[in-house]
Each structure stands twice: as C-alpha cells, then as structure tokens.
Design a protein around this motif. Structure first.
Motif, PDB file in Angstrom:
ATOM      1  N   GLY A 179       4.326 -45.404  67.052  1.00 26.57           N
ATOM      2  CA  GLY A 179       4.875 -44.991  68.335  1.00 26.57           C
ATOM      3  C   GLY A 179       3.855 -44.955  69.464  1.00 26.57           C
ATOM      4  O   GLY A 179       2.641 -44.837  69.241  1.00 26.57           O
ATOM      5  N   SER A 180       4.365 -45.035  70.692  1.00 25.32           N
ATOM      6  CA  SER A 180       3.526 -44.828  71.871  1.00 25.32           C
ATOM      7  C   SER A 180       3.257 -43.336  72.027  1.00 25.32           C
ATOM      8  O   SER A 180       3.890 -42.497  71.383  1.00 25.32           O
ATOM      9  N   ASP A 181       2.326 -42.989  72.894  1.00 28.21           N
ATOM     10  CA  ASP A 181       2.052 -41.568  73.141  1.00 28.21           C
ATOM     11  C   ASP A 181       3.304 -40.858  73.638  1.00 28.21           C
ATOM     12  O   ASP A 181       3.578 -39.714  73.257  1.00 28.21           O
ATOM     13  N   GLU A 182       4.077 -41.535  74.500  1.00 28.63           N
ATOM     14  CA  GLU A 182       5.286 -40.946  75.031  1.00 28.63           C
ATOM     15  C   GLU A 182       6.319 -40.723  73.926  1.00 28.63           C
ATOM     16  O   GLU A 182       6.981 -39.675  73.885  1.00 28.63           O
ATOM     17  N   GLN A 183       6.459 -41.675  73.033  1.00 28.71           N
ATOM     18  CA  GLN A 183       7.414 -41.532  71.934  1.00 28.71           C
ATOM     19  C   GLN A 183       6.998 -40.409  70.989  1.00 28.71           C
ATOM     20  O   GLN A 183       7.831 -39.618  70.546  1.00 28.71           O
ATOM     21  N   ARG A 184       5.732 -40.325  70.687  1.00 26.49           N
ATOM     22  CA  ARG A 184       5.265 -39.251  69.810  1.00 26.49           C
ATOM     23  C   ARG A 184       5.506 -37.886  70.435  1.00 26.49           C
ATOM     24  O   ARG A 184       5.995 -36.957  69.772  1.00 26.49           O
ATOM     25  N   SER A 185       5.154 -37.742  71.705  1.00 30.82           N
ATOM     26  CA  SER A 185       5.279 -36.423  72.346  1.00 30.82           C
ATOM     27  C   SER A 185       6.734 -36.024  72.522  1.00 30.82           C
ATOM     28  O   SER A 185       7.058 -34.829  72.518  1.00 30.82           O
ATOM     29  N   HIS A 186       7.622 -36.996  72.653  1.00 32.83           N
ATOM     30  CA  HIS A 186       9.043 -36.676  72.843  1.00 32.83           C
ATOM     31  C   HIS A 186       9.745 -36.421  71.514  1.00 32.83           C
ATOM     32  O   HIS A 186      10.439 -35.406  71.355  1.00 32.83           O
ATOM     33  N   TYR A 187       9.602 -37.341  70.565  1.00 34.81           N
ATOM     34  CA  TYR A 187      10.428 -37.295  69.357  1.00 34.81           C
ATOM     35  C   TYR A 187       9.910 -36.352  68.273  1.00 34.81           C
ATOM     36  O   TYR A 187      10.706 -35.683  67.601  1.00 34.81           O
ATOM     37  N   VAL A 209      21.241 -49.196  74.961  1.00 36.05           N
ATOM     38  CA  VAL A 209      20.118 -48.356  74.548  1.00 36.05           C
ATOM     39  C   VAL A 209      18.918 -48.721  75.428  1.00 36.05           C
ATOM     40  O   VAL A 209      18.641 -49.909  75.637  1.00 36.05           O
ATOM     41  N   PRO A 210      18.172 -47.746  75.949  1.00 35.06           N
ATOM     42  CA  PRO A 210      16.984 -48.074  76.743  1.00 35.06           C
ATOM     43  C   PRO A 210      15.986 -48.912  75.945  1.00 35.06           C
ATOM     44  O   PRO A 210      15.745 -48.657  74.763  1.00 35.06           O
ATOM     45  N   LEU A 211      15.420 -49.907  76.589  1.00 36.56           N
ATOM     46  CA  LEU A 211      14.422 -50.753  75.940  1.00 36.56           C
ATOM     47  C   LEU A 211      13.205 -49.931  75.499  1.00 36.56           C
ATOM     48  O   LEU A 211      12.498 -50.304  74.556  1.00 36.56           O
ATOM     49  N   ALA A 212      13.002 -48.794  76.168  1.00 36.20           N
ATOM     50  CA  ALA A 212      11.900 -47.905  75.792  1.00 36.20           C
ATOM     51  C   ALA A 212      12.109 -47.290  74.422  1.00 36.20           C
ATOM     52  O   ALA A 212      11.185 -46.693  73.859  1.00 36.20           O
ATOM     53  N   GLY A 213      13.332 -47.433  73.846  1.00 37.12           N
ATOM     54  CA  GLY A 213      13.592 -46.908  72.512  1.00 37.12           C
ATOM     55  C   GLY A 213      13.106 -47.800  71.390  1.00 37.12           C
ATOM     56  O   GLY A 213      13.220 -47.431  70.209  1.00 37.12           O
ATOM     57  N   VAL A 214      12.558 -48.967  71.701  1.00 43.54           N
ATOM     58  CA  VAL A 214      12.004 -49.840  70.658  1.00 43.54           C
ATOM     59  C   VAL A 214      10.718 -49.215  70.126  1.00 43.54           C
ATOM     60  O   VAL A 214       9.814 -48.875  70.896  1.00 43.54           O
ATOM     61  N   LEU A 215      10.644 -49.059  68.808  1.00 42.11           N
ATOM     62  CA  LEU A 215       9.451 -48.499  68.162  1.00 42.11           C
ATOM     63  C   LEU A 215       8.597 -49.643  67.646  1.00 42.11           C
ATOM     64  O   LEU A 215       9.053 -50.464  66.848  1.00 42.11           O
ATOM     65  N   GLY A 216       7.343 -49.698  68.088  1.00 43.48           N
ATOM     66  CA  GLY A 216       6.478 -50.806  67.723  1.00 43.48           C
ATOM     67  C   GLY A 216       6.774 -52.018  68.598  1.00 43.48           C
ATOM     68  O   GLY A 216       7.589 -51.964  69.524  1.00 43.48           O
ATOM     69  N   PRO A 217       6.151 -53.155  68.301  1.00 40.39           N
ATOM     70  CA  PRO A 217       6.348 -54.343  69.139  1.00 40.39           C
ATOM     71  C   PRO A 217       7.763 -54.902  69.035  1.00 40.39           C
ATOM     72  O   PRO A 217       8.373 -54.893  67.972  1.00 40.39           O
TER      73      PRO A 217
END
Length: 397
Positions: free
Chosen positions: A110-118, A226-234
């Motif tokens: 995950g990105s930093d944003e994904q980790r901090s949110h989820y 679904v927001p494209l930002a919801g893709v986990l990894g590349p």
C-alpha cells in the motif's frame, strides 16, 4: 498450560507477554463471549465485541509492525498468543481475514495514504472486509477471472461476478481482483482493488450450504464505480499483490488458532466415555489418534511462526504457505471426522435436534469440513506448488 505445551523455550520477555495475554483473557473473556447461543446475529455480536476488546488491549494484530498498530510480535509470542486463545476457547475477531491477510498485504504493497486510512479501520472493525477473488469459472485457476474494470477518468467501472464470498452478507468493504487489460496474458493485466460494498450496482446473494446456513455469497457488479485510488499496488500487476494475500491466507494464522481449539475439544471428548471407548485416553486407538493430531498441530505452529516472522519483515510467505494450507485443511477435516467417531450416533444430529452431541456442533463441523480441501486453493493445487517450488519437480502438464 505449561511452557512444554508451546513446544519452545520461553525467554523472560515471552513469559511477560504470556502473563499479559492470560490476564487479558481472565478479565475480558466472559461466559457470554464463549456462548454459542443467539444464532448468526449473536455470533456476529460476539465477534465484534471480542475484536473491540482485543483492539483496546493492543492485541488485535500482534504480528503487525508497531508503527501500524501491531506489536511486532516474535514468532514465539505469536505461538503463545494462538495457544492461549485456543486454550481459552476465545471467539474469532470479526475482521479475522482482514487482520491476517489484507492488513499484511496493505502493509507490503500500500501507499502511505492507503496504510494510514485502511489499517486503523481494520483493527477497530470500523470497516469489515470480504474477499472477492473466486468466480464461477475462476476458482483454482484464479488467473482466468473475467470480472473487468474499465478506466474512466479517475475511476474504475467494474462489471462481473464473484462467488464463494465469505462475510459479504455483513461486510461493508471488499478487496477484489479485476481484469484491467484484457489483451494481456492471463497472469498480467489484473488489478487488485479496495472498494466499498454498499454502493449502487452491487448485489449480494446468499448461497445455502449443506449445513443449511448461508455463510457464502455470490456478488454481482453492474457498472460499479470505484476510485482509481483504490487500486492496491501497481495497476495491471495485481497478480503479484494477490500472491501475497494468498500466501498469508494459506499459512492461516487464524486457522492455527481454530485447529488448536478443535484439538482441545477432541481431547476433552476423548477423556470422557465415548462411542469408541469407555477408557478415555487409556484406549490405545483414541490416544494414538490424538497424538498424531497433536504432532500435526505442532508442525503447523512452527510453520505459522516462520510466516509470522516473514510478515513482520514485510516479506510474503513463500511456497511453504502451501505446506501449511495442505496440512491445515486435511488435518482439520480428519479431526472433524474423528469428532463424529467419538460422538457416535448423536454426532450426526444437527443444532436444534434433541440429544445432539455438543449441541449439534459435531455434525455441523463435519459438514463444514467437507469443503476444507477446496477453499483457499485445493489440495491438488497445493501439492503441485509444493512439487514445483520446493521439490523442483517439472510442472504438471
């Protein structure tokens, strides 16, 4: 439970941790939480309450790194935790799969944003997750999935179907695989997506099982945005990300907890007069079966410890995860069969039937475990992985 029961020597820090877990269980695990009354709604309430208490005590995800809300537990501490939970007959947390599978995958990819949110919302159970991998024509051959996602601006538009989805009837989030590049080879062009489940275009339909319950579901996606930002990894490299999740799933830390609990129940049943013997553990056949199960459970503990150590380092489980999955599912199934043998005719009665063994849970476990060698990859698939990746044998044609 003594140190010998863990199968490893304990350092002073391990004893401190063990005592902390025991004190927590003595205070937090009430008879109501051990109960099996109240049907499905009662079970879910108990699981949610139990996760809340684990989270408040900092014990919801002890193998996660401390910076993400875990304890960076050592492999030995994970063994202690699993053994103490099993011995106390503690319920599972409601976000079991997210804690053991999705969380480590987000930590790794995950990105930093994904980790901090989820991650905090997984631990608190503010979000409850289900997994959307399998499809009607993509079970063991997961790379043949057909659910597609078209990129439209900063969104994905998803259309397709998932099946055998646990928890979808009460989850609010789903992690799923979709095909974002239909022209790519089967293992390429797949993306791993984190999405809301309660949005327009998603329909969840329960699947009735052999037990009469509906623990699985099929899910239909009709132009779901679904927001494209919801893709986990590349993007288009979701197969690599999914292999991490599948590795964590196959190791099955929570299954170690469950299988240890099943062994404790079988041992209790064997100590009493049963359909196989009136001599309890003095019966040679009964004792031999339990010793075999105990050895296999200990092997699983050690495999789980290695996987936990890898997860703490941010490394995906390797092909040894297939060893864990194969052993877990086949031992789980064999133990359910043995429970039916111990219970005799009363073991064939389902919950609600007068005289049913263990209130019908012996029969229910037996029926549920028919699918143990299919879920999370069939035993045949696991044997192929072990043969190719660990033994160096040629690929199965």
């Amino acid at each position: 439970m003594t140190e010998r029961d863990y199968g490893v020597p304990l350092a002073p820090s391990d004893r401190i941790f063990r005592d902390e877990v025991r004190d927590f269980l003595a205070a937090a695990l009430t008879p109501e939480l051990r109960s099996r009354e109240g049907g499905e709604s009662g079970r879910l309430d108990r699981m949610r309450t139990w996760q809340s208490r684990l989270h408040e005590a900092g014990l919801a995800a002890i193998s996660w790194p401390t910076e993400f809300g875990g304890r960076s537990a050592t492999p030995v501490q994970q063994l202690i935790f699993n053994a103490e939970m099993a011995s106390a007959h503690a319920p599972e947390p409601i976000n079991r799969s997210a804690i053991n599978q999705l969380g480590p995958t987000i930590i790794q990819w995950g990105s930093d944003e994904q980790r901090s949110h989820y991650l905090p919302r997984i631990l608190s159970a503010e979000d409850v997750w289900c997994q959307g991998f399998s499809e009607p024509e993509a079970g063991s051959d997961l790379a043949s999935l057909k659910t597609r996602a078209i990129i439209d601006g900063d969104e994905l538009v998803i259309t397709g179907q998932k099946v055998w989805t646990s928890k979808a009837q009460y989850a609010n989030k789903i992690y799923l695989l979709v095909r974002t590049d239909p022209a790519a080879p089967p293992h390429d062009g797949i993306s791993y997506v984190l999405a809301d489940l309660a949005v327009e275009g998603i329909e969840v339909r329960p699947i009735r099982q052999i037990t009469g319950d509906a623990e699985f579901n099929e899910i239909f996606f009709d132009n779901v945005r679904v927001p494209l930002a919801g893709v986990l990894g590349p993007l288009n490299e979701g197969w690599r990300v999914a292999k991490s999740t599948l590795g964590y799933e196959r190791v099955g830390q929570s299954r170690t907890h469950r299988i240890e609990r099943r062994l404790a129940i079988l041992t209790s049943m064997a100590r009493e007069p049963n359909a196989l013997s009136d001599n309890g553990l003095d019966d040679e056949y009964v004792a031999d079966q339990l010793v075999r199960f105990s050895a296999q459970v200990e092997a699983l503990r050690q495999i789980a410890a290695q996987a936990t150590a890898a997860g703490v380092r941010g490394v995906s489980p390797g092909p040894e995860a297939s060893v864990a999955k194969l052993l877990t599912s086949e031992v789980d199934q064999a133990m359910a069969n043995f429970g039916l043998d111990l219970a005799g005719p009363a073991g064939s009665l389902l919950p609600g039937s007068p005289g049913a063994a263990k209130k019908g849970n012996v029969a229910k476990s037996y029926l549920l475990m028919r699918a143990a060698t299919f879920g999370a990859g069939t035993s045949e698939i696991q044997r192929n992985v072990i043969a190719e990746k660990l033994l160096g044998l040629p690929r199965d044609p």
